[in-house]
Design a protein around this motif. Structure first.
Motif, PDB file in Angstrom:
ATOM      1  N   LEU A  68       0.832  -1.205   0.000  1.00  0.00           N
ATOM      2  CA  LEU A  68       0.000   0.000   0.000  1.00  0.00           C
ATOM      3  C   LEU A  68       0.870   1.260   0.000  1.00  0.00           C
ATOM      4  N   LEU A  69       1.930   1.262   0.795  1.00  0.00           N
ATOM      5  CA  LEU A  69       2.846   2.407   0.802  1.00  0.00           C
ATOM      6  C   LEU A  69       3.504   2.603  -0.559  1.00  0.00           C
ATOM      7  N   ALA A  70       3.870   1.504  -1.199  1.00  0.00           N
ATOM      8  CA  ALA A  70       4.464   1.599  -2.534  1.00  0.00           C
ATOM      9  C   ALA A  70       3.483   2.187  -3.529  1.00  0.00           C
ATOM     10  N   ALA A  71       2.217   1.742  -3.470  1.00  0.00           N
ATOM     11  CA  ALA A  71       1.204   2.265  -4.383  1.00  0.00           C
ATOM     12  C   ALA A  71       0.970   3.757  -4.164  1.00  0.00           C
ATOM     13  N   MET A  73       1.748   6.867  -6.795  1.00  0.00           N
ATOM     14  CA  MET A  73       0.760   7.875  -7.158  1.00  0.00           C
ATOM     15  C   MET A  73       1.373   9.271  -7.121  1.00  0.00           C
ATOM     16  N   VAL A  74       2.171   9.548  -6.083  1.00  0.00           N
ATOM     17  CA  VAL A  74       2.860  10.841  -6.002  1.00  0.00           C
ATOM     18  C   VAL A  74       3.872  10.978  -7.134  1.00  0.00           C
ATOM     19  N   VAL A  75       4.532   9.872  -7.474  1.00  0.00           N
ATOM     20  CA  VAL A  75       5.482   9.884  -8.594  1.00  0.00           C
ATOM     21  C   VAL A  75       4.777  10.244  -9.884  1.00  0.00           C
ATOM     22  N   PHE A  76       3.611   9.660 -10.112  1.00  0.00           N
ATOM     23  CA  PHE A  76       2.842   9.960 -11.316  1.00  0.00           C
ATOM     24  C   PHE A  76       2.497  11.444 -11.399  1.00  0.00           C
ATOM     25  N   LEU A  88      12.395   5.364  -4.157  1.00  0.00           N
ATOM     26  CA  LEU A  88      11.818   5.001  -2.861  1.00  0.00           C
ATOM     27  C   LEU A  88      10.665   4.028  -3.025  1.00  0.00           C
ATOM     28  N   ALA A  89       9.784   4.299  -4.001  1.00  0.00           N
ATOM     29  CA  ALA A  89       8.656   3.405  -4.247  1.00  0.00           C
ATOM     30  C   ALA A  89       9.141   2.019  -4.662  1.00  0.00           C
ATOM     31  N   PHE A  90      10.202   1.984  -5.472  1.00  0.00           N
ATOM     32  CA  PHE A  90      10.749   0.694  -5.894  1.00  0.00           C
ATOM     33  C   PHE A  90      11.288  -0.086  -4.694  1.00  0.00           C
ATOM     34  N   HIS A 136       8.354  -1.360  -2.767  1.00  0.00           N
ATOM     35  CA  HIS A 136       7.726  -2.406  -3.577  1.00  0.00           C
ATOM     36  C   HIS A 136       8.542  -3.703  -3.502  1.00  0.00           C
ATOM     37  N   ALA A 137       9.866  -3.579  -3.638  1.00  0.00           N
ATOM     38  CA  ALA A 137      10.729  -4.761  -3.564  1.00  0.00           C
ATOM     39  C   ALA A 137      10.638  -5.423  -2.201  1.00  0.00           C
ATOM     40  N   PHE A 138      10.562  -4.622  -1.139  1.00  0.00           N
ATOM     41  CA  PHE A 138      10.439  -5.184   0.208  1.00  0.00           C
ATOM     42  C   PHE A 138       9.135  -5.965   0.338  1.00  0.00           C
ATOM     43  N   ALA A 139       8.045  -5.431  -0.233  1.00  0.00           N
ATOM     44  CA  ALA A 139       6.760  -6.125  -0.150  1.00  0.00           C
ATOM     45  C   ALA A 139       6.792  -7.445  -0.915  1.00  0.00           C
ATOM     46  N   VAL A 140       7.396  -7.426  -2.103  1.00  0.00           N
ATOM     47  CA  VAL A 140       7.460  -8.652  -2.908  1.00  0.00           C
ATOM     48  C   VAL A 140       8.344  -9.701  -2.239  1.00  0.00           C
ATOM     49  N   ILE A 141       9.485  -9.262  -1.719  1.00  0.00           N
ATOM     50  CA  ILE A 141      10.385 -10.202  -1.043  1.00  0.00           C
ATOM     51  C   ILE A 141       9.717 -10.768   0.217  1.00  0.00           C
ATOM     52  N   SER A 142       8.991  -9.916   0.941  1.00  0.00           N
ATOM     53  CA  SER A 142       8.278 -10.389   2.134  1.00  0.00           C
ATOM     54  C   SER A 142       7.241 -11.444   1.777  1.00  0.00           C
TER      55      SER A 142
END
Length: 355
Positions: A2-5, A9-12, A117-119, A122-128
């Protein structure tokens, strides 16, 4: 996740803000350059006419002013026309994708920093997810979609380190955000053990290469869309008409986009070819046959065929310009169809959506 998403959004928003502000700056620079060209074209005529000619000289200089404006406009149009109609000129055009030190784009810097930062989030969420499942995190639709979004973001950041592709940022960050929302809303899947057919080291090899190819195709899809828009803008400018898509000033010309996308598609095509071959080997180990005309197998081959036609048509048949862009877009739509519709609606041996 959720934090990555939220960060994406801010990046967009930051990328869109940069596109709007940078294109406006380029528009002001173009107007100043046009005025300088008109003044330079008028000055010899004013000197030759002299101040003693009075009203006749004034009318003559006025006509010269009109002709000089037409000349300035035609020079801009010829620049776009040459760029669009002469693919050989694109050999040295990749310099347009290099970073310019004199360009101040704070919004773009913020966007790139936040995307890193988002990456990381995101990577932490996928690895988790992978640690929780005690396996690679791409065994169902949720995991494949979230991991695929991570690869898209990673491929973009790696490419961004070598070339200035910040103009693709709005589309890439938007697509990544869409994939994360799709995974969370449409494909929520709890952690579960692997099916027997997936318990193989080929899951790591086959699917990881497929995800990497899909990530590359996502970026080239964005570049193909921009190429079509930029080509339309160039034609309008070449005809002496005004273009309503001012944000495309911050985007390189259509030939540069086409040639760089072709290079990336070449890498993606090699990856997808390996995906097809590895899938056949895995099928032989799992089910005792290399090819069984399963729906997933057929559409994987369809994707390969479309991109093979794109490569062949552009290299041997001279399919440059919009036709190559449409072929690249068709290939990516087949990738999306293969991932979404085939995985969720068609029954078969590859029904691993987890839904």
């Amino acid at each position: 996740m959720l934090l990555a998403a939220m960060t994406y959004m801010v990046v967009f928003v930051a990328f869109v803000w940069d596109m709007a502000s940078h294109s406006k700056t380029l528009g002001v620079q173009e107007q100043r350059a046009r005025k300088r060209a008109e003044a330079a074209a008028e000055s010899p005529q004013l000197v030759a006419a002299g101040a003693s000619r009075g009203a006749g000289a004034a009318s003559s200089s006025g006509g010269g002013s009109v002709s000089s404006r037409e000349a300035a406009g035609s020079s801009v149009a010829s620049e776009f026309r040459t760029s669009a109609d002469n693919p050989a000129r694109a050999v040295g055009e990749f310099e347009a994708l290099n970073y310019r030190r004199d360009a101040r784009r704070p919004a773009a810097r913020v966007a790139v920093t936040l995307m890193v930062l988002a990456f990381a989030l995101h990577a932490f969420a996928v690895i988790s997810r992978g640690v929780a499942a005690d396996r690679v995190p791409w065994a169902n639709m949720y995991e494949f979609c979230s991991t695929g979004a991570l690869v898209v973001s990673g491929v973009y950041l790696v490419t961004l380190a070598f070339k200035d592709l910040r103009f693709v940022g709005p589309m890439v960050s938007g697509l990544v955000l869409t994939m994360l929302c799709l995974a969370t809303i449409a494909f929520p899947t709890p952690v579960s053990p692997l099916q027997p057919a997936l318990q193989s080291y080929w899951l790591i090899i086959h699917v990881s290469i497929a995800v990497a190819a899909s990530g590359i195709f996502t970026i080239t899809f964005a570049m193909a869309v921009l190429q079509l828009l930029q080509s339309r803008r160039e034609k309008r400018l070449a005809a002496g008409e005004e273009s309503r898509m001012g944000f495309l000033r911050a985007v390189p010309n259509s030939v540069t986009l086409e040639n760089f996308a072709f290079r990336l598609n070449s890498v993606g095509f090699v990856f997808w070819t390996f995906t097809l071959a590895a899938g056949a080997i895995w099928a032989d180990q799992a089910w005792g046959r290399f090819w069984g005309w399963d729906t997933k197998e057929v559409w994987t081959f369809v994707v390969w065929t479309v991109y093979a036609a794109y490569m062949h048509a552009r290299v041997t048949r001279g399919w440059n310009g919009n036709r190559s862009a449409w072929l690249a877009i068709a290939g990516y739509l087949c990738v999306v169809f293969n991932f979404t519709v085939v995985n969720t609606l068609f029954p078969g041996l590859h029904s691993y959506s987890g839904l």
